[in-house]
Design an enzyme around this catalytic site. Sequence first.
Site, PDB file in Angstrom:
ATOM      1  N   LYS A  13       0.830  -1.215   0.000  1.00  0.00           N
ATOM      2  CA  LYS A  13       0.000   0.000   0.000  1.00  0.00           C
ATOM      3  C   LYS A  13       0.861   1.261   0.000  1.00  0.00           C
ATOM      4  CE  LYS A  13      -1.994  -1.101   3.916  1.00  0.00           C
ATOM      5  NZ  LYS A  13      -1.346  -2.401   4.167  1.00  0.00           N
ATOM      6  N   ARG A  88      -9.811   1.011   8.953  1.00  0.00           N
ATOM      7  CA  ARG A  88      -9.296  -0.334   9.161  1.00  0.00           C
ATOM      8  C   ARG A  88     -10.295  -1.232   9.872  1.00  0.00           C
ATOM      9  NH1 ARG A  88      -3.571   0.098   8.724  1.00  0.00           N
ATOM     10  NH2 ARG A  88      -2.507  -1.791   9.273  1.00  0.00           N
ATOM     11  N   ARG A 127      11.527  -6.202   4.207  1.00  0.00           N
ATOM     12  CA  ARG A 127      11.389  -4.739   4.253  1.00  0.00           C
ATOM     13  C   ARG A 127      12.428  -4.122   5.183  1.00  0.00           C
ATOM     14  NH1 ARG A 127       5.728  -2.256   5.318  1.00  0.00           N
ATOM     15  NH2 ARG A 127       5.752  -3.684   7.084  1.00  0.00           N
ATOM     16  N   ARG A 160      11.181  -2.756  11.056  1.00  0.00           N
ATOM     17  CA  ARG A 160      10.143  -2.297  11.974  1.00  0.00           C
ATOM     18  C   ARG A 160       9.947  -3.337  13.075  1.00  0.00           C
ATOM     19  NH1 ARG A 160       5.188  -0.344   8.140  1.00  0.00           N
ATOM     20  NH2 ARG A 160       4.007  -1.585   9.664  1.00  0.00           N
ATOM     21  N   ARG A 171      -0.868  -9.567  12.811  1.00  0.00           N
ATOM     22  CA  ARG A 171      -1.397  -8.479  11.968  1.00  0.00           C
ATOM     23  C   ARG A 171      -2.285  -9.044  10.868  1.00  0.00           C
ATOM     24  NH1 ARG A 171       4.042  -5.827  10.402  1.00  0.00           N
ATOM     25  NH2 ARG A 171       2.810  -4.639   8.909  1.00  0.00           N
TER      26      ARG A 171
HETATM   27  P1  AP5 Z   1       4.855  -1.555   1.790  1.00  0.00           P
HETATM   28  O1  AP5 Z   1       4.540  -0.639   0.676  1.00  0.00           O
HETATM   29  O2  AP5 Z   1       5.634  -1.029   2.944  1.00  0.00           O
HETATM   30  O3  AP5 Z   1       3.529  -2.319   2.286  1.00  0.00           O
HETATM   31  P2  AP5 Z   1       2.286  -1.807   3.103  1.00  0.00           P
HETATM   32  O4  AP5 Z   1       1.071  -2.420   2.517  1.00  0.00           O
HETATM   33  O5  AP5 Z   1       2.320  -0.318   3.250  1.00  0.00           O
HETATM   34  O6  AP5 Z   1       2.594  -2.526   4.479  1.00  0.00           O
HETATM   35  P3  AP5 Z   1       2.475  -2.034   5.972  1.00  0.00           P
HETATM   36  O7  AP5 Z   1       3.189  -3.046   6.815  1.00  0.00           O
HETATM   37  O8  AP5 Z   1       2.900  -0.596   6.094  1.00  0.00           O
HETATM   38  O9  AP5 Z   1       0.965  -2.166   6.211  1.00  0.00           O
HETATM   39  P4  AP5 Z   1       0.246  -2.259   7.538  1.00  0.00           P
HETATM   40  O10 AP5 Z   1      -1.117  -1.949   7.122  1.00  0.00           O
HETATM   41  O11 AP5 Z   1       0.448  -3.496   8.290  1.00  0.00           O
HETATM   42  O12 AP5 Z   1       1.025  -1.176   8.449  1.00  0.00           O
HETATM   43  P5  AP5 Z   1       0.708   0.334   8.805  1.00  0.00           P
HETATM   44  O13 AP5 Z   1       1.986   1.051   8.881  1.00  0.00           O
HETATM   45  O14 AP5 Z   1      -0.384   0.850   7.968  1.00  0.00           O
HETATM   46  O15 AP5 Z   1       5.631  -2.824   1.147  1.00  0.00           O
HETATM   47  C1  AP5 Z   1       6.126  -3.894   1.940  1.00  0.00           C
HETATM   48  C2  AP5 Z   1       7.496  -4.339   1.385  1.00  0.00           C
HETATM   49  O16 AP5 Z   1       7.314  -4.925   0.083  1.00  0.00           O
HETATM   50  C3  AP5 Z   1       8.516  -3.214   1.195  1.00  0.00           C
HETATM   51  O17 AP5 Z   1       9.784  -3.676   1.513  1.00  0.00           O
HETATM   52  C4  AP5 Z   1       8.406  -2.862  -0.306  1.00  0.00           C
HETATM   53  O18 AP5 Z   1       9.641  -2.384  -0.817  1.00  0.00           O
HETATM   54  C5  AP5 Z   1       8.027  -4.201  -0.926  1.00  0.00           C
HETATM   55  N1  AP5 Z   1       7.114  -4.074  -2.060  1.00  0.00           N
HETATM   56  C6  AP5 Z   1       6.028  -3.255  -2.146  1.00  0.00           C
HETATM   57  N2  AP5 Z   1       5.378  -3.430  -3.314  1.00  0.00           N
HETATM   58  C7  AP5 Z   1       6.066  -4.400  -3.975  1.00  0.00           C
HETATM   59  C8  AP5 Z   1       5.896  -5.031  -5.254  1.00  0.00           C
HETATM   60  N3  AP5 Z   1       4.873  -4.714  -6.075  1.00  0.00           N
HETATM   61  N4  AP5 Z   1       6.797  -5.984  -5.630  1.00  0.00           N
HETATM   62  C9  AP5 Z   1       7.809  -6.322  -4.791  1.00  0.00           C
HETATM   63  N5  AP5 Z   1       8.035  -5.768  -3.592  1.00  0.00           N
HETATM   64  C10 AP5 Z   1       7.162  -4.811  -3.173  1.00  0.00           C
HETATM   65  O19 AP5 Z   1       0.129   0.147  10.276  1.00  0.00           O
HETATM   66  C11 AP5 Z   1       0.975  -0.290  11.335  1.00  0.00           C
HETATM   67  C12 AP5 Z   1       0.181  -0.403  12.617  1.00  0.00           C
HETATM   68  O20 AP5 Z   1      -0.367   0.877  12.974  1.00  0.00           O
HETATM   69  C13 AP5 Z   1      -1.034  -1.341  12.597  1.00  0.00           C
HETATM   70  O21 AP5 Z   1      -0.668  -2.675  12.816  1.00  0.00           O
HETATM   71  C14 AP5 Z   1      -1.854  -0.759  13.747  1.00  0.00           C
HETATM   72  O22 AP5 Z   1      -1.328  -1.137  14.984  1.00  0.00           O
HETATM   73  C15 AP5 Z   1      -1.639   0.727  13.579  1.00  0.00           C
HETATM   74  N6  AP5 Z   1      -2.645   1.334  12.698  1.00  0.00           N
HETATM   75  C16 AP5 Z   1      -2.456   1.870  11.454  1.00  0.00           C
HETATM   76  N7  AP5 Z   1      -3.605   2.337  10.951  1.00  0.00           N
HETATM   77  C17 AP5 Z   1      -4.567   2.099  11.879  1.00  0.00           C
HETATM   78  C18 AP5 Z   1      -5.955   2.322  11.942  1.00  0.00           C
HETATM   79  N8  AP5 Z   1      -6.622   2.888  10.906  1.00  0.00           N
HETATM   80  N9  AP5 Z   1      -6.626   1.927  13.056  1.00  0.00           N
HETATM   81  C19 AP5 Z   1      -5.985   1.371  14.096  1.00  0.00           C
HETATM   82  N10 AP5 Z   1      -4.659   1.104  14.111  1.00  0.00           N
HETATM   83  C20 AP5 Z   1      -3.959   1.466  13.012  1.00  0.00           C
HETATM   84 MG    MG Z   2       2.607   1.001   4.857  1.00  0.00          MG
END
Ligand code: AP5
Ligand code: MG
Length: 214
Positions: A13, A88, A127, A160, A171
């Site tokens: 994402k 979410r 990552r 992370r 997760r």
């Molecule tokens: P990346 O782009 O970083 O993936 P992502 O989908 O953004 O993954 P996240 O881990 O950030 O998602 P998440 O939803 O778990 O975490 P968030 O920070 O939102 O890509 C991943 C890897 O793959 C990278 O190394 C990249 O280079 C590689 N890659 C990407 N695309 C690729 C492709 N096409 N081909 C090959 N490689 C690729 O949330 C973290 C925490 O915050 C949650 O667990 C929760 O505790 C809290 N939180 C966040 N939002 C909320 C909410 N709305 N409500 C409550 N808690 C929340």
């Molecule tokens: Mg992300």
Amino acid sequence: MRMIIMGPPGVGKGTAAALLCNHYGIPHISTGNIFRELYKDQTEVGKKAKSYVDRGELVPDEITNLIVYNRLLQDDAKNGFLLDGFPRNTDQAKALDGYLAESHIKIDAVVNLKAPDELIIERIGGRRVCETCGAVYHVTNLKPKVEGICDKDGGKLIQRVDDMEATIKRRLGVYYSQTEPVIGYYEKKGAVIHIDGTGTIEAVNALIMKALGE
Ligand code: AP5
Ligand code: MG
Ligand code: ZN
């Protein structure tokens, strides 16, 4: 352009969002990134959020919703934004709907990125993020010019805390039980754009652009 990008943890994402925000000239509003910045700045809300983030659980809605509303009020979000990682759960989606209706704002597109769990685990496992600016890399898919060092600011690349294997599984569990139903919620309201997220970063971006008519 006002859009929401959804999908399981690690599907890509944030990576897709960065390209889309650059294309449309809109801010990338990632609740996960905001929580990490609030913690880095040693704020009380950041410390509270970290206790949930590190365990792979959702930060309570009353904290998260307010953070998003405040962010949407900033000037740079007036003419468009991309929400990444919010809403979410269905309560957040309903709260966002109420907020947007009051503000007379409409969402133009909801994009749902999909990939199987094995690929997600490989992406999260590889990552690396910049300790200083949060830029995202991957040990094989998106390497920095110098191993372990951020291209943008020379910061150290780290993993992370929530990217440990046991936490990734938690997760994913939270995603399937609480976040996946949000897709159904938006489907009932209108079209959701489903995108195959298994291709390269360029291929996924091309699929999204095509689906958005660009
Ligand atoms: P990346 O782009 O970083 O993936 P992502 O989908 O953004 O993954 P996240 O881990 O950030 O998602 P998440 O939803 O778990 O975490 P968030 O920070 O939102 O890509 C991943 C890897 O793959 C990278 O190394 C990249 O280079 C590689 N890659 C990407 N695309 C690729 C492709 N096409 N081909 C090959 N490689 C690729 O949330 C973290 C925490 O915050 C949650 O667990 C929760 O505790 C809290 N939180 C966040 N939002 C909320 C909410 N709305 N409500 C409550 N808690 C929340
Ligand atoms: Mg992300
Ligand atoms: Zn950096």
